[in-house]
Design an enzyme around this catalytic site. Structure first.
Site, PDB file in Angstrom:
ATOM      1  N   ALA A   1      67.515  34.951  66.025  1.00 30.60           N
ATOM      2  CA  ALA A   1      66.168  34.402  66.221  1.00 30.60           C
ATOM      3  C   ALA A   1      66.175  33.049  66.924  1.00 30.60           C
ATOM      4  CB  ALA A   1      65.466  34.280  64.875  1.00 30.60           C
TER       5      ALA A   1
ATOM      6  N   LEU B   1      72.347  34.190  69.320  1.00 31.15           N
ATOM      7  CA  LEU B   1      72.050  33.402  68.121  1.00 31.15           C
ATOM      8  C   LEU B   1      70.905  34.005  67.312  1.00 31.15           C
ATOM      9  CD1 LEU B   1      72.157  29.931  69.955  1.00 31.15           C
ATOM     10  CD2 LEU B   1      74.011  30.974  68.625  1.00 31.15           C
TER      11      LEU B   1
ATOM     12  N   ASN C   1      78.265  37.584  69.176  1.00 32.88           N
ATOM     13  CA  ASN C   1      77.401  36.791  68.302  1.00 32.88           C
ATOM     14  C   ASN C   1      78.276  35.691  67.671  1.00 32.88           C
ATOM     15  OD1 ASN C   1      78.759  37.899  66.086  1.00 32.88           O
ATOM     16  ND2 ASN C   1      77.180  39.429  65.684  1.00 32.88           N
TER      17      ASN C   1
ATOM     18  N   ASN D   1      72.890  52.853  73.484  1.00 36.86           N
ATOM     19  CA  ASN D   1      71.791  51.872  73.463  1.00 36.86           C
ATOM     20  C   ASN D   1      71.871  50.953  74.687  1.00 36.86           C
ATOM     21  OD1 ASN D   1      71.130  52.909  70.942  1.00 36.86           O
ATOM     22  ND2 ASN D   1      72.081  51.226  69.794  1.00 36.86           N
TER      23      ASN D   1
ATOM     24  N   SER E   1      63.257  52.038  70.389  1.00 37.11           N
ATOM     25  CA  SER E   1      62.675  50.686  70.395  1.00 37.11           C
ATOM     26  C   SER E   1      63.071  49.878  71.634  1.00 37.11           C
ATOM     27  CB  SER E   1      63.107  49.929  69.140  1.00 37.11           C
ATOM     28  OG  SER E   1      64.493  49.680  69.179  1.00 37.11           O
TER      29      SER E   1
ATOM     30  N   ASP F   1      72.416  45.259  71.539  1.00 34.84           N
ATOM     31  CA  ASP F   1      72.759  46.201  72.617  1.00 34.84           C
ATOM     32  C   ASP F   1      71.746  46.091  73.752  1.00 34.84           C
ATOM     33  OD1 ASP F   1      74.708  47.099  70.840  1.00 34.84           O
ATOM     34  OD2 ASP F   1      73.370  48.630  70.019  1.00 34.84           O
TER      35      ASP F   1
ATOM     36  N   GLY G   1      64.122  51.996  64.813  1.00 34.30           N
ATOM     37  CA  GLY G   1      65.104  52.833  65.507  1.00 34.30           C
ATOM     38  C   GLY G   1      65.776  52.094  66.639  1.00 34.30           C
TER      39      GLY G   1
ATOM     40  N   LYS H   1      76.197  51.983  70.027  1.00 38.01           N
ATOM     41  CA  LYS H   1      76.112  50.761  70.847  1.00 38.01           C
ATOM     42  C   LYS H   1      76.171  51.075  72.339  1.00 38.01           C
ATOM     43  CE  LYS H   1      77.970  47.847  67.208  1.00 38.01           C
ATOM     44  NZ  LYS H   1      76.637  47.504  66.708  1.00 38.01           N
TER      45      LYS H   1
END
Ligand code: RIB
Length: 292
Positions: free
Chosen positions: A210, A208, A183, A50, A278, A239, A274, A47
């Site tokens: 999507a 949230l 989250n 990232n 990504s 992240d 990944g 985390k």
């Protein structure tokens, strides 16, 4: 003389760095179940790393504070920091192995993760480079999280906590947070938005998935719209959101603008496999923001 003045980074991330061992599966296994994998790959992740990469790719100058083992995985992760121009002068070499994450990714892009902390468990947060914004998460010891937040607050930095993976935290840590980015599950464990604002946070950003995000302040709630993408792998999206948010705050954006950028960056992250590979660069995020 000017050479002796330490730099003030836009963003300092204190946190974890892992090598992610990723198997794709049709569906994630339940307890006691074995399912066939359809592919296997190893990616840089964790985390903290990232988030640092996301902030750097969003255009911020970034320092990472963490720990790696003296092993091949540690070399790979140091290489990632170098490639993304992240200052690693506060990355310690520990006498235990570099952290590992065992990740299953389903054909719907959902994941389940087992983290073996390894070197991440030795992070202390005792020495921090100066920064405009400090970002921490919960894959390093809580004592390090608390010390980093308190030290950064005393220095005048904006302090941001992404309380992941989910954990119940007390006022000893939460009192030092200017912005909390949980989250929906994490915010419940922390006692709810009102509790976090009462402890002194000036904003709570509830991600949230999507459905975008909700910005809560003393003035009320603002909804941040999601971006319509087809997810391949959601690993690292949260992240990316947090790291990009901090980069834009350091650049002077007001929160709603910074959150729109973060939302676009997080969405783009889900479109590739990944964690670190990504995470999008600023130009790609700006293209999505402008409808490109
Ligand atoms: O948030 C995603 C990250 O969680 C992965 O990269 C993995 O390393 C775990 O730490």
């Amino acid at each position: 003389m000017a050479d002796d003045v330490p730099p003030v980074f836009d963003v300092c991330v204190v946190g974890s760095a892992n090598l992610d061992l990723v198997a794709t599966v049709e569906r994630l296994p339940g307890a006691g179940e074995t399912v066939p994998g359809t592919s296997y790959a190893e990616y840089p992740g964790g985390k903290g790393l990232n988030q640092a990469v996301a902030a750097a790719r969003a255009g911020a100058s970034v320092a990472f504070v963490g720990a790696l083992g003296s092993d091949a995985a540690g070399d790979v992760l140091r290489g990632v920091m170098a490639d993304d121009g992240i200052d690693a002068s506060h990355v310690a070499t520990a006498s235990v192995a570099t952290g590992r994450a065992l990740i299953g990714v389903s054909s719907a892009g959902e994941n389940s993760i087992i983290v073996v902390a390894g070197a991440n468990g030795t992070v202390t947060g005792e020495e921090l480079p100066a920064s405009k914004v400090l970002l921490v998460q919960l894959e390093v010891p809580l004592a390090a999280v608390e010390l980093a937040l308190a030290t950064a607050r005393a220095s005048g930095a904006v302090t941001v906590l992404n309380p992941a993976p989910a954990a119940a935290l007390g006022a000893d840590i939460l009192q030092w947070c200017d912005i909390v980015v949980p989250n929906q599950h994490e915010v419940e464990l922390l006692g709810g938005v009102a509790h976090l604002l009462a402890l002194g946070a000036r904003a709570v950003v509830v991600t949230l998935g999507a459905d975008g995000a909700a910005l809560h302040t003393a003035e009320g709630v603002t909804h941040i719209d999601p971006f319509d993408v087809t997810p391949v792998d959601t690993t690292g999206a949260g992240d990316t959101f947090s790291g990009s948010l901090c980069a834009r705050l350091a650049a002077g954006d007001v929160l709603p603008d910074a959150l729109r950028f973060a939302s676009a960056a997080g969405a783009l992250c889900t479109t590739k496999a990944g964690a670190v590979p990504s995470i999008p660069h600023r130009a790609d995020v700006e293209a999505l923001l402008s409808g490109g």
